[in-house]
Design an enzyme around this catalytic site. Structure first.
Site, PDB file in Angstrom:
ATOM      1  N   GLY A  68       0.820  -1.215   0.000  1.00  0.00           N
ATOM      2  CA  GLY A  68       0.000   0.000   0.000  1.00  0.00           C
ATOM      3  C   GLY A  68       0.852   1.262   0.000  1.00  0.00           C
ATOM      4  O   GLY A  68       2.043   1.210   0.275  1.00  0.00           O
ATOM      5  N   ARG A 131       0.033  -5.260  -5.134  1.00  0.00           N
ATOM      6  CA  ARG A 131       0.023  -6.401  -4.212  1.00  0.00           C
ATOM      7  C   ARG A 131       0.045  -7.679  -5.059  1.00  0.00           C
ATOM      8  O   ARG A 131      -0.365  -7.674  -6.213  1.00  0.00           O
ATOM      9  CB  ARG A 131      -1.226  -6.359  -3.335  1.00  0.00           C
ATOM     10  CG  ARG A 131      -1.309  -5.115  -2.440  1.00  0.00           C
ATOM     11  CD  ARG A 131      -2.355  -5.269  -1.377  1.00  0.00           C
ATOM     12  NE  ARG A 131      -2.608  -4.026  -0.655  1.00  0.00           N
ATOM     13  CZ  ARG A 131      -1.922  -3.623   0.405  1.00  0.00           C
ATOM     14  NH1 ARG A 131      -0.921  -4.348   0.870  1.00  0.00           N
ATOM     15  NH2 ARG A 131      -2.216  -2.492   1.019  1.00  0.00           N
ATOM     16  N   ASP A 157       5.607  -5.458   5.681  1.00  0.00           N
ATOM     17  CA  ASP A 157       5.997  -6.787   6.170  1.00  0.00           C
ATOM     18  C   ASP A 157       5.977  -7.831   5.054  1.00  0.00           C
ATOM     19  O   ASP A 157       6.894  -8.646   4.933  1.00  0.00           O
ATOM     20  CB  ASP A 157       5.106  -7.215   7.347  1.00  0.00           C
ATOM     21  CG  ASP A 157       3.626  -7.197   7.006  1.00  0.00           C
ATOM     22  OD1 ASP A 157       3.220  -6.420   6.130  1.00  0.00           O
ATOM     23  OD2 ASP A 157       2.860  -7.973   7.620  1.00  0.00           O
ATOM     24  N   GLY A 158       4.925  -7.793   4.213  1.00  0.00           N
ATOM     25  CA  GLY A 158       4.833  -8.730   3.094  1.00  0.00           C
ATOM     26  C   GLY A 158       5.991  -8.536   2.129  1.00  0.00           C
ATOM     27  O   GLY A 158       6.641  -9.509   1.690  1.00  0.00           O
ATOM     28  N   ASP A 187       0.994   1.602   9.084  1.00  0.00           N
ATOM     29  CA  ASP A 187       0.419   0.924  10.250  1.00  0.00           C
ATOM     30  C   ASP A 187       1.441   0.761  11.385  1.00  0.00           C
ATOM     31  O   ASP A 187       1.074   0.465  12.507  1.00  0.00           O
ATOM     32  CB  ASP A 187      -0.081  -0.475   9.862  1.00  0.00           C
ATOM     33  CG  ASP A 187      -1.270  -0.425   8.911  1.00  0.00           C
ATOM     34  OD1 ASP A 187      -1.723   0.687   8.597  1.00  0.00           O
ATOM     35  OD2 ASP A 187      -1.744  -1.500   8.497  1.00  0.00           O
ATOM     36  N   GLY A 231      -4.949   0.702  10.044  1.00  0.00           N
ATOM     37  CA  GLY A 231      -4.386  -0.175  11.073  1.00  0.00           C
ATOM     38  C   GLY A 231      -5.072  -1.516  10.971  1.00  0.00           C
ATOM     39  O   GLY A 231      -6.092  -1.755  11.593  1.00  0.00           O
ATOM     40  N   ARG A 232      -4.507  -2.368  10.115  1.00  0.00           N
ATOM     41  CA  ARG A 232      -5.155  -3.652   9.822  1.00  0.00           C
ATOM     42  C   ARG A 232      -5.095  -4.577  11.040  1.00  0.00           C
ATOM     43  O   ARG A 232      -6.095  -5.112  11.470  1.00  0.00           O
ATOM     44  CB  ARG A 232      -4.441  -4.283   8.633  1.00  0.00           C
ATOM     45  CG  ARG A 232      -5.184  -5.435   8.026  1.00  0.00           C
ATOM     46  CD  ARG A 232      -4.338  -6.063   6.951  1.00  0.00           C
ATOM     47  NE  ARG A 232      -4.556  -5.486   5.636  1.00  0.00           N
ATOM     48  CZ  ARG A 232      -3.588  -5.247   4.770  1.00  0.00           C
ATOM     49  NH1 ARG A 232      -2.332  -5.492   5.081  1.00  0.00           N
ATOM     50  NH2 ARG A 232      -3.865  -4.756   3.581  1.00  0.00           N
TER      51      ARG A 232
HETATM   52  N1  ATP Z   1       5.335 -14.473   2.386  1.00  0.00           N
HETATM   53  C1  ATP Z   1       5.619 -13.837   1.250  1.00  0.00           C
HETATM   54  N2  ATP Z   1       6.545 -14.338   0.391  1.00  0.00           N
HETATM   55  C2  ATP Z   1       6.848 -13.719  -0.759  1.00  0.00           C
HETATM   56  N3  ATP Z   1       6.260 -12.557  -1.155  1.00  0.00           N
HETATM   57  C3  ATP Z   1       5.332 -12.012  -0.366  1.00  0.00           C
HETATM   58  C4  ATP Z   1       4.950 -12.613   0.876  1.00  0.00           C
HETATM   59  N4  ATP Z   1       4.008 -11.847   1.447  1.00  0.00           N
HETATM   60  C5  ATP Z   1       3.796 -10.815   0.595  1.00  0.00           C
HETATM   61  N5  ATP Z   1       4.595 -10.895  -0.482  1.00  0.00           N
HETATM   62  C6  ATP Z   1       4.635  -9.973  -1.606  1.00  0.00           C
HETATM   63  O1  ATP Z   1       5.016  -8.674  -1.129  1.00  0.00           O
HETATM   64  C7  ATP Z   1       4.272  -7.670  -1.811  1.00  0.00           C
HETATM   65  C8  ATP Z   1       3.632  -6.737  -0.827  1.00  0.00           C
HETATM   66  O2  ATP Z   1       2.907  -7.458   0.175  1.00  0.00           O
HETATM   67  P1  ATP Z   1       1.618  -6.849   0.872  1.00  0.00           P
HETATM   68  O3  ATP Z   1       0.581  -6.538  -0.147  1.00  0.00           O
HETATM   69  O4  ATP Z   1       1.254  -7.749   1.983  1.00  0.00           O
HETATM   70  O5  ATP Z   1       2.073  -5.419   1.394  1.00  0.00           O
HETATM   71  P2  ATP Z   1       3.110  -5.002   2.488  1.00  0.00           P
HETATM   72  O6  ATP Z   1       4.482  -5.005   1.932  1.00  0.00           O
HETATM   73  O7  ATP Z   1       2.906  -5.823   3.717  1.00  0.00           O
HETATM   74  O8  ATP Z   1       2.692  -3.499   2.721  1.00  0.00           O
HETATM   75  P3  ATP Z   1       1.420  -2.947   3.516  1.00  0.00           P
HETATM   76  O9  ATP Z   1       0.701  -4.121   4.105  1.00  0.00           O
HETATM   77  O10 ATP Z   1       2.021  -2.063   4.562  1.00  0.00           O
HETATM   78  O11 ATP Z   1       0.651  -2.214   2.525  1.00  0.00           O
HETATM   79  C9  ATP Z   1       3.274  -8.363  -2.709  1.00  0.00           C
HETATM   80  O12 ATP Z   1       3.724  -8.237  -4.034  1.00  0.00           O
HETATM   81  C10 ATP Z   1       3.261  -9.806  -2.226  1.00  0.00           C
HETATM   82  O13 ATP Z   1       3.065 -10.733  -3.273  1.00  0.00           O
HETATM   83  O1  F6P Z   2      -6.759  -0.878  -0.082  1.00  0.00           O
HETATM   84  P1  F6P Z   2      -5.377  -1.416  -0.008  1.00  0.00           P
HETATM   85  O2  F6P Z   2      -4.434  -0.812  -0.959  1.00  0.00           O
HETATM   86  O3  F6P Z   2      -5.332  -2.892  -0.013  1.00  0.00           O
HETATM   87  O4  F6P Z   2      -4.789  -0.961   1.395  1.00  0.00           O
HETATM   88  C1  F6P Z   2      -5.425  -1.111   2.606  1.00  0.00           C
HETATM   89  C2  F6P Z   2      -4.442  -1.524   3.654  1.00  0.00           C
HETATM   90  O5  F6P Z   2      -3.181  -0.951   3.487  1.00  0.00           O
HETATM   91  C3  F6P Z   2      -2.683  -0.478   4.718  1.00  0.00           C
HETATM   92  O6  F6P Z   2      -2.697   0.903   4.686  1.00  0.00           O
HETATM   93  C4  F6P Z   2      -1.268  -0.909   4.917  1.00  0.00           C
HETATM   94  O7  F6P Z   2      -0.499  -0.334   3.922  1.00  0.00           O
HETATM   95  C5  F6P Z   2      -3.618  -1.023   5.772  1.00  0.00           C
HETATM   96  O8  F6P Z   2      -3.753  -0.194   6.872  1.00  0.00           O
HETATM   97  C6  F6P Z   2      -4.880  -1.170   5.007  1.00  0.00           C
HETATM   98  O9  F6P Z   2      -5.691  -2.183   5.531  1.00  0.00           O
HETATM   99 MG    MG Z   3       1.491  -5.625   5.320  1.00  0.00          MG
END
Ligand code: ATP
Ligand code: F6P
Ligand code: MG
Length: 470
Positions: A68, A131, A157-158, A187, A231-232
């Site tokens: 995000g 994502r 984190d992802g 978050d 804040g998920r």
């Molecule tokens: N366990 C995992 N292993 C490999 N790739 C992952 C994993 N989890 C998430 N990813 C990849 O990381 C990217 C971002 O993940 P995610 O959408 O969960 O957002 P994030 O980095 O956690 O940011 P936020 O949650 O703060 O918006 C995506 O392209 C997803 O495919």
């Molecule tokens: O609508 P999107 O892009 O999936 O993002 C929503 C999520 O992204 C976050 O802002 C984390 O980046 C969370 O708080 C929220 O749940």
């Molecule tokens: Mg995340």
């Protein structure tokens, strides 16, 4: 092969006493200790080294943003590009278009100091984000085919989990590629680091929504303002925005369960506060009370492209529940206004303090990659820039600890009920006493061991960790 750091000849740095970081410098994860505490986990201090692993002409860097949006993404991109260019003379830098999938499905975006000059004044990310789409072998194929040897990965984190997998695959193929992460999340759910960039900006921007809710609420009889914040799984924005505002009567976060009906419930508190003050403001984090919604809406669990749980709109739900309760029982006439500023908050550019923070994170990442570190995230730990091995960042999530002093401060500032019975409190205390992370008792001697530093991939005198890469 190592080279003298070109910063030696940079007039801005050459005059700085002890500009280069000593190889043994480390930063403790825990700074509050007891008399006989073990030494605990330390992280390598970030900053420029006397020697660098890469010759500037050989560097081919790329930057990707995933997940995000978050205020400051563009500032981090800008400072990586400018740091590489101005500090190390690197001019081959690519932007990966639209997150991880951009590695294999899109053309790249050439990045120069000129291209990124003004981008810190804009929200979003100029190279796009997404994502899902993490295909490790296609991503590493692309890195290999393009001859990229420094990969800067900005995300939550992802994203950091994805970066760790890329790093492992790069190692498995024996590629001399530095993989560096920069943690991003409004978050604030990433562990170890003091806070994420963009968090201060988000808390500040949330004040505007809370002010509006307060103005609306105090202008009518029995006015209720409800503000939903992001804040998920972690309620940090809601908690800090509440503490900063002083206009909030009730703050609800995912970590602290609540209930609506009966003695000590939310409806009872709302009624009491309205009788006392004639108006009230409720701040609710989007992940709060999801189990209550699930009960009443009975809809199936849905996930986004990255596998994150899709949340239902708790702000709308709670607004409806409060209205329904007061109408049904003819208790009192209330006027409720619901404000959802969530996307407006994360789409703005970062404020001044976050801009400085982004700059330090980006420059630290550049220094680390140039020195030959890999498999690390650049992060602030106890006020110091450090290199944190990926496994430390990905092993758990940062959450508000409701038995901690900060939540107690909030409760005493809003005078809201904790909604916790003695059983809940005992459970929360138990979890705090047995956290999932590996913190104490580890005292790495070897530079290359996880928990102490990111791995070096050269055999030079710098850290001597060739074994790690074989
Ligand atoms: N366990 C995992 N292993 C490999 N790739 C992952 C994993 N989890 C998430 N990813 C990849 O990381 C990217 C971002 O993940 P995610 O959408 O969960 O957002 P994030 O980095 O956690 O940011 P936020 O949650 O703060 O918006 C995506 O392209 C997803 O495919
Ligand atoms: O609508 P999107 O892009 O999936 O993002 C929503 C999520 O992204 C976050 O802002 C984390 O980046 C969370 O708080 C929220 O749940
Ligand atoms: Mg995340």
């Amino acid at each position: 092969m190592t080279y003298p750091n070109p910063l030696r000849f940079n007039p801005a740095y050459s005059v700085v006493k002890q500009y280069f970081v000593h190889l043994d410098d480390s930063v403790p994860q825990k700074i509050v200790v007891h008399k006989d505490s073990p030494r605990g986990v330390h992280f390598r201090r970030a900053g420029p080294r006397q020697k660098v692993y890469f010759n500037s002409d050989e560097v081919h860097a790329c930057i990707v943003t995933c997940g995000g949006l978050c205020p400051g993404l563009n500032t981090v991109i800008r400072e990586i590009v400018c740091g590489l260019y101005h500090m190390y003379g690197v001019n081959k830098i690519l932007g990966i278009d639209g997150g991880y999938r951009g590695f294999y499905s899109k053309n790249t975006i050439p990045l120069t100091p000129k291209v990124v000059n003004d981008i810190h004044k804009r929200g979003g990310t100029i190279i796009g984000t997404s994502r899902g789409g993490h295909d490790t072998s296609k991503i590493v194929d692309s890195i290999q085919d393009r001859g990229i040897n420094q990969v800067y990965i900005i995300g939550g984190d992802g994203t950091q989990k994805g970066a760790a997998v890329i790093y492992e695959e790069v190692r498995r193929r024996g590629l001399k590629v530095a993989v560096a992460g920069i943690p991003k999340t409004i978050d604030n759910d990433i562990p170890v680091i003091d806070k994420s960039f963009g968090f201060d900006t988000a808390v500040e921007e949330a004040q505007r929504a809370i002010n509006a809710a307060h103005v609306e609420a105090e202008s009518t009889e029995n006015g209720v303002g409800v503000v939903k914040l992001m804040g998920r799984y972690s309620g940090f924005i809601a908690m800090y925005a509440t503490l900063a505002s002083r206009d909030v009567d009730l703050c609800l976060i995912p970590e602290s369960p609540f209930y609506l009906e009966g003695e000590g419930g939310l409806f009872e508190f709302v009624e009491k506060r309205l009788k006392e003050s004639g108006h009230m403001v409720i701040v609710i984090a989007e992940g709060a009370g999801q189990e209550l919604l699930a009960e009443s809406l009975q809809s199936a669990d849905q996930k986004d492209a990255s596998g994150n749980k899709l949340l239902r709109d708790v702000g709308l739900w709670i607004s409806h529940k409060i209205k329904e309760h007061f109408a049904k029982n003819h208790k009192m006439d209330i006027t409720l206004k619901y404000i959802d500023p969530t996307y407006m908050i994360r789409a703005i550019p970062s404020n001044a303090s976050d801009n400085v923070y982004c700059t330090l994170l980006a420059q630290s990442a550049v220094h680390g990659a140039m020195a030959g570190y890999t498999g690390f995230t650049s992060g602030l730990v106890n006020g110091r820039q450090t290199y944190i091995p990926f496994n430390r960042i990905t092993e758990k999530q940062n959450m508000v600890v409701i038995t901690d002093r900060m939540w107690a401060r909030l409760l005493s500032s809003t005078n809201q009920p904790s909604f916790l019975g003695p059983k809940d409190l005992a459970e929360a205390k138990k979890q705090e006493e047995h956290p999932t992370g590996l913190l104490d008792g580890e005292n790495c001697k070897e530079d290359h061991q996880p928990g102490h530093v990111g791995t070096m991939f050269n055999s030079s005198a710098l850290l001597g960790c060739l074994n790690c890469m074989q």
